[in-house]
Structures are given as structure tokens and as C-alpha cells.
Design a protein around this motif. Structure first.
Motif, mmCIF file in Angstrom:
data_model
loop_
_atom_site.group_PDB
_atom_site.id
_atom_site.type_symbol
_atom_site.label_atom_id
_atom_site.label_comp_id
_atom_site.label_asym_id
_atom_site.label_seq_id
_atom_site.Cartn_x
_atom_site.Cartn_y
_atom_site.Cartn_z
ATOM 1 N N ILE A 1 2.551 -61.522 -6.001
ATOM 2 C CA ILE A 1 1.658 -60.383 -6.163
ATOM 3 C C ILE A 1 2.384 -59.474 -7.137
ATOM 4 O O ILE A 1 3.461 -58.954 -6.818
ATOM 5 C CB ILE A 1 1.444 -59.670 -4.807
ATOM 6 C CG1 ILE A 1 0.723 -60.611 -3.838
ATOM 7 C CG2 ILE A 1 0.681 -58.368 -4.998
ATOM 8 C CD1 ILE A 1 0.738 -60.130 -2.392
ATOM 9 N N LEU B 1 -6.938 -53.940 -2.247
ATOM 10 C CA LEU B 1 -7.273 -55.007 -1.291
ATOM 11 C C LEU B 1 -6.865 -54.620 0.128
ATOM 12 O O LEU B 1 -7.589 -54.846 1.091
ATOM 13 C CB LEU B 1 -6.583 -56.321 -1.689
ATOM 14 C CG LEU B 1 -7.141 -57.007 -2.942
ATOM 15 C CD1 LEU B 1 -6.236 -58.157 -3.379
ATOM 16 C CD2 LEU B 1 -8.563 -57.518 -2.698
ATOM 17 N N THR B 2 -5.696 -53.999 0.264
ATOM 18 C CA THR B 2 -5.231 -53.595 1.594
ATOM 19 C C THR B 2 -6.113 -52.499 2.160
ATOM 20 O O THR B 2 -6.518 -52.541 3.325
ATOM 21 C CB THR B 2 -3.771 -53.071 1.519
ATOM 22 O OG1 THR B 2 -2.973 -54.032 0.840
ATOM 23 C CG2 THR B 2 -3.191 -52.837 2.903
ATOM 24 N N PRO C 1 -7.561 -64.518 -7.405
ATOM 25 C CA PRO C 1 -7.521 -64.071 -6.009
ATOM 26 C C PRO C 1 -7.289 -65.309 -5.139
ATOM 27 O O PRO C 1 -7.836 -66.378 -5.422
ATOM 28 C CB PRO C 1 -8.929 -63.514 -5.756
ATOM 29 C CG PRO C 1 -9.602 -63.448 -7.077
ATOM 30 C CD PRO C 1 -8.906 -64.401 -7.991
ATOM 31 N N ASN D 1 4.788 -55.235 -4.272
ATOM 32 C CA ASN D 1 4.680 -56.535 -4.951
ATOM 33 C C ASN D 1 5.629 -57.497 -4.253
ATOM 34 O O ASN D 1 6.586 -57.070 -3.590
ATOM 35 C CB ASN D 1 5.114 -56.433 -6.420
ATOM 36 C CG ASN D 1 4.081 -55.765 -7.329
ATOM 37 O OD1 ASN D 1 4.279 -55.661 -8.525
ATOM 38 N ND2 ASN D 1 2.980 -55.302 -6.769
ATOM 39 N N LEU E 1 3.622 -63.847 1.250
ATOM 40 C CA LEU E 1 2.816 -62.827 0.569
ATOM 41 C C LEU E 1 1.845 -62.122 1.519
ATOM 42 O O LEU E 1 1.306 -61.071 1.196
ATOM 43 C CB LEU E 1 2.038 -63.455 -0.602
ATOM 44 C CG LEU E 1 2.899 -64.094 -1.693
ATOM 45 C CD1 LEU E 1 2.009 -64.675 -2.798
ATOM 46 C CD2 LEU E 1 3.884 -63.089 -2.294
ATOM 47 N N ASP F 1 1.765 -55.642 1.443
ATOM 48 C CA ASP F 1 0.552 -54.827 1.427
ATOM 49 C C ASP F 1 0.728 -53.592 0.554
ATOM 50 O O ASP F 1 1.817 -53.293 0.073
ATOM 51 C CB ASP F 1 0.210 -54.385 2.857
ATOM 52 C CG ASP F 1 -0.438 -55.528 3.654
ATOM 53 O OD1 ASP F 1 -1.051 -56.417 3.035
ATOM 54 O OD2 ASP F 1 -0.320 -55.513 4.891
ATOM 55 N N LYS G 1 -5.323 -62.031 -1.646
ATOM 56 C CA LYS G 1 -4.330 -61.349 -2.485
ATOM 57 C C LYS G 1 -4.542 -61.801 -3.929
ATOM 58 O O LYS G 1 -4.910 -62.969 -4.172
ATOM 59 C CB LYS G 1 -2.905 -61.755 -2.063
ATOM 60 C CG LYS G 1 -2.536 -61.329 -0.637
ATOM 61 C CD LYS G 1 -2.354 -59.833 -0.560
ATOM 62 C CE LYS G 1 -1.846 -59.348 0.784
ATOM 63 N NZ LYS G 1 -1.891 -57.871 0.853
ATOM 64 N N VAL H 1 -3.034 -63.233 -6.950
ATOM 65 C CA VAL H 1 -1.773 -63.972 -7.094
ATOM 66 C C VAL H 1 -1.587 -64.490 -8.524
ATOM 67 O O VAL H 1 -2.501 -65.047 -9.130
ATOM 68 C CB VAL H 1 -1.763 -65.150 -6.078
ATOM 69 C CG1 VAL H 1 -0.645 -66.124 -6.392
ATOM 70 C CG2 VAL H 1 -1.585 -64.609 -4.655
ATOM 71 N N ASN I 1 -3.316 -54.689 -5.194
ATOM 72 C CA ASN I 1 -2.856 -54.963 -3.832
ATOM 73 C C ASN I 1 -3.162 -53.772 -2.924
ATOM 74 O O ASN I 1 -3.554 -53.942 -1.771
ATOM 75 C CB ASN I 1 -1.360 -55.282 -3.821
ATOM 76 C CG ASN I 1 -0.990 -56.133 -2.631
ATOM 77 O OD1 ASN I 1 -1.742 -57.034 -2.247
ATOM 78 N ND2 ASN I 1 0.129 -55.835 -2.000
ATOM 79 N N LYS J 1 -5.870 -63.299 4.425
ATOM 80 C CA LYS J 1 -6.009 -62.132 3.554
ATOM 81 C C LYS J 1 -6.281 -62.632 2.149
ATOM 82 O O LYS J 1 -5.808 -63.727 1.780
ATOM 83 C CB LYS J 1 -4.723 -61.306 3.541
ATOM 84 C CG LYS J 1 -4.465 -60.508 4.792
ATOM 85 C CD LYS J 1 -3.226 -59.650 4.586
ATOM 86 C CE LYS J 1 -2.823 -58.943 5.867
ATOM 87 N NZ LYS J 1 -1.562 -58.208 5.708
#
Ligand code: HSE
Length: 400
Positions: A150, A159-160, A259, A276, A268, A272, A240, A242, A156, A238
Motif C-alpha cells: 500500500i 478506504l479505511t 484494488p 503505508n 496489509l 489502515d 486495499k 495495492v 488508504n 478488506k
């Protein structure tokens, strides 16, 4: 060891520039002083007094007393002109501008060689994680097989915040902008471009292969929808963003930004917010994992500071791995297991692109296909105008 005295000309006084100024004040042991700061907007109110600033780049570039240029501006084209001139004038350069480096990698290599000056850019990739120098120095003999991570803090964070904290995408993006994580043009983050520029740097220092931004395929998080987000939630996964690069035994490199669904066994998974994380896999040491804040004023300034410190004892990248015969693998040789969400109209046509279909689903509004598809066919889908789709990776599939 005697350290060199560094007289710094700083370009840019945004989030990271100001962070660096603060961090340098707190590091008196380092013989590095900012002599002058070049900024663009004369009207803008700044946190330190006016006498530190100039609006004319030549006041730095033509000052022979300044031996080090730190470039922290936003505009990649203007940054390249500054960095190029500074190198040609024999000044060492530190930059955090991944877009600029990715777009001009070969030329920047040539300039460093021709003018015998160092260019360091640890802050350009994963901010506080010292990944470039580790790839360059530590992994110079162990056989590195892959780098996966990440590498973008803003996405990130988004997404979190959307998956775990229930924020809307727009709200989370705004937060990332307010916290100084996002690029001025946030599509660079959300579209996966920033991650791609960083991946390009990782590929260069991991495998010694220089590629162009257009050679690496990227999908960001901006097209993700409820269907795939809910799928992840139901399965305890989840999503992420990547960045991935893997070299096979024939020296062919599979590389992309996508993703990806990650499960709780993946390192990974727990990376969160603005953090990274980068996993390296090499023949002898097997898997190693680096984690740290990937954006923001101080984490980025810490990497710039480390580069400045490295310059004070004449460190430079030697690019020891360059000139190998390795190259990117062809798109038709890269197979991925993915979930492709699609509109109703394109369901039959998209199915034909898959080599194997493991599962498919249709509702009144849309549907998805889970199966194995080549990167070549993913690119063909990308070129279809008017199709509504998104894609999330499960894994890279090995095929002979
Ligand atoms: N916009 C970048 C990120 C900044 O969010 O990761 C750090 O490179």
C-alpha cells in the motif's frame, strides 16, 4: 566522520516544506541550513517572516553558495526544470516529487552521471518508510522476487474511513485533503496514478528496470461501488489499493496497481488510515514487511531530512542493479483472479473476456463475474467507452 555543511535552497513551502523547516530547527546536529525559500504566490500569508522568501527561482539556482536544492513543489513540469538546472549547476538535489521522477527517470539518471551529482528521493515513495534506500543497499545481493504494498496514504485513509468508520467517499476525501495527505489534483491519488509513480521507483530500485508510467496498468479506488464493498464486508475481507511487482525466473516482471481483496492473514490487512505498508519477498530472507505513515507534513519531511543527512556524508544511489536484461512481462502472459462488477448491458460481452468463470451474479441493476482473466483482456475492457464497471483483484494466477 566529518559531515559536509549544506546550504539549502528550498522550493515550495506547502505542507511538507513547512514541515521540513520545523524538523530542521529541531535537528541542530545536522549542519544544514535553509538559506532561501522560493515560492510562487506573493500574496499568500506564511508562517515565517518574509525575508526567508524569494519569488525568483534563479536567486537559488544561480547562488553558488547554495550547494543543495530541496524541491517540494507540486507542479511536476516546473519541478523538473528546477531539478534539471540544479543538477547541471552541480548542486545536490533532494525531491519528493514522484510524478516528476517517474516521468523523467532516464533523463534524471543521465544528468546525475553527466554532472556527477546526487539526486535523492526517499520521500517520493511511502513518505516515512525508508524503502528506496533499503532496496538499493540492503537488497543488493539477495534475490528479490517481489515487492507488494500500500503506497498511497490518501486512498488508504479513504478506504479505511468509508469501510470502517462509515464516512461517505466525498467526506473521507475532503478529510484527506484537509489533513494534507492528498495531491492538489486528487485524481492522482484516487485513480491510482500516484501509486503507479511510486511503483515505478520501487521497480527501478528493486529490479534495476526503468519503465515509463504508461507501461504500468493502474486502476484506482474512484470506481469502487457498494456491491464490491459489501462483498468484502460479508467475507471478512478488506479492499486495499495495492502496488505489485514480481519478477519470475526468466526476468519478466509483472507489475500493476489495482484494488485488491486482502484477508486477515495478509500483513496489509492491518495497514489502515494514512499508513503505508510494503512487503518484500526474497529468496533467502523470505517475506519482510515495512510499515509507516505514508503521507503528511512530518512523515514526509522526515524522509527529506534523512536524504539531507545522507547528502552531508556524500551518499548517492549507485543504481547497481541497472542494465539487466529484465523487462516487463507481456499483458497476455499475466493472469489475474478478479471480481469484475459490470452494468447489465455488458454482462454477456464481458463474460467472453474471462478464461475461467468461478462465480457470477446478476441483479436488476448490475452484476459481477469472479474468475480468471488476462491483463490484456482487462485493458480491452478499460477501452470500452460507456461501460460501467470496476475491478478488484483476488490474486495473481501462475500459468505456464
Ligand atoms: N498524496 C500522496 C499520498 C502523498 O496520499 O500518499 C504522499 O506521497
Amino acid at each position: 566522520m566529518n559531515r559536509k555543511n549544506l546550504k539549502i535552497g528550498l522550493f515550495g513551502f506547502g505542507c511538507v516544506g513547512y514541515g521540513l523547516h520545523e524538523v530542521l530547527l529541531k535537528t541542530p546536529g545536522l549542519k544544514a541550513n535553509i538559506k532561501l525559500i522560493c515560492v510562487k504566490d506573493p500574496e499568500k500569508k506564511r508562517q515565517i517572516s518574509e525575508e526567508h522568501f524569494t519569488f525568483d527561482k534563479n536567486e537559488i539556482l544561480e547562488d553558488e553558495d547554495i550547494n543543495t536544492v530541496v524541491e517540494l513543489i507540486d507542479d511536476a513540469d516546473a519541478a523538473f526544470e528546477i531539478v534539471k538546472t540544479a543538477l547541471m549547476k552541480g548542486k545536490s538535489v533532494v525531491t519528493a516529487n514522484k510524478k516528476m521522477i517517474a516521468e523523467h527517470f532516464s533523463e534524471l539518471l543521465q544528468l546525475q552521471k553527466q554532472y556527477n551529482v546526487p539526486l535523492l528521493y526517499e520521500a517520493a515513495c511511502c513518505a516515512s518508510i525508508p524503502i528506496i534506500r533499503n532496496l538499493e543497499e540492503y537488497y543488493d545481493n539477495d534475490l528479490l522476487e517481489s515487492v507488494e504494498g500500500i503506497v498511497n496514504g490518501s486512498t488508504n485513509y479513504i478506504l479505511t474511513q468509508t469501510a470502517d468508520e462509515g464516512k461517505s467517499y466525498e467526506e473521507a476525501l475532503k478529510d484527506a485533503q484537509n489533513k494534507g495527505f492528498a495531491e492538489s489534483n486528487p485524481i492522482l491519488d484516487t485513480g491510482g496514478f500516484d501509486a503507479k509513480y511510486k511503483l515505478l521507483l520501487l521497480v527501478a530500485h528493486a529490479f534495476g528496470v526503468i519503465v515509463k508510467p504508461n507501461d504500468i496498468y493502474n486502476i484506482g479506488i474512484n470506481k469502487l461501488g457498494i456491491l464490491e464493498l459489501n462483498y468484502a464486508k460479508e467475507k471478512g475481507l478488506k479492499i486495499k489499493l495495492v502496488a505489485f511487482a514480481e519478477k519470475n525466473q526468466e526476468g519478466q516482471i509483472t507489475s500493476f496497481v489495482l484494488p485488491k481483496f486482502v484477508d486477515k492473514h495478509d500483513k496489509l490487512f492491518a495497514v489502515d488510515d494514512v499508513f503505508n505498508g510494503v512487503k518484500t519477498k526474497s529468496f533467502f530472507s523470505d517475506i519482510q514487511f515495512f510499515v509507516g505513515k505514508g503521507a503528511g507534513a512530518y512523515p514526509t519531511a522526515s524522509a527529506v531530512l534523512s536524504d539531507i543527512s545522507a547528502l552531508s556524508y556524500d551518499y548517492r544511489y549507485e543504481y547497481k542493479k541497472l542494465n539487466t536484461n529484465d523487462k516487463l512481462a507481456s499483458d497476455e502472459d499475466i493472469y489475474l483472479k478478479v471480481m469484475l462488477r459490470h452494468d447489465l448491458e455488458h454482462a454477456p460481452c464481458f463474460k467472453k473476456y474471462f478464461d475461467e468463470i468461478h462465480e457470477s451474479y446478476l441483479s436488476n441493476e448490475n452484476g459481477y463475474i469472479i474468475g480468471i482473466i488476462s491483463l490484456k483482456h482487462i485493458k480491452e475492457i478499460s477501452n470500452k467507452k460507456n461501460a460501467e464497471w470496476s475491478l478488484v483483484l483476488f490474486e495473481v494466477v501462475k500459468r505456464n
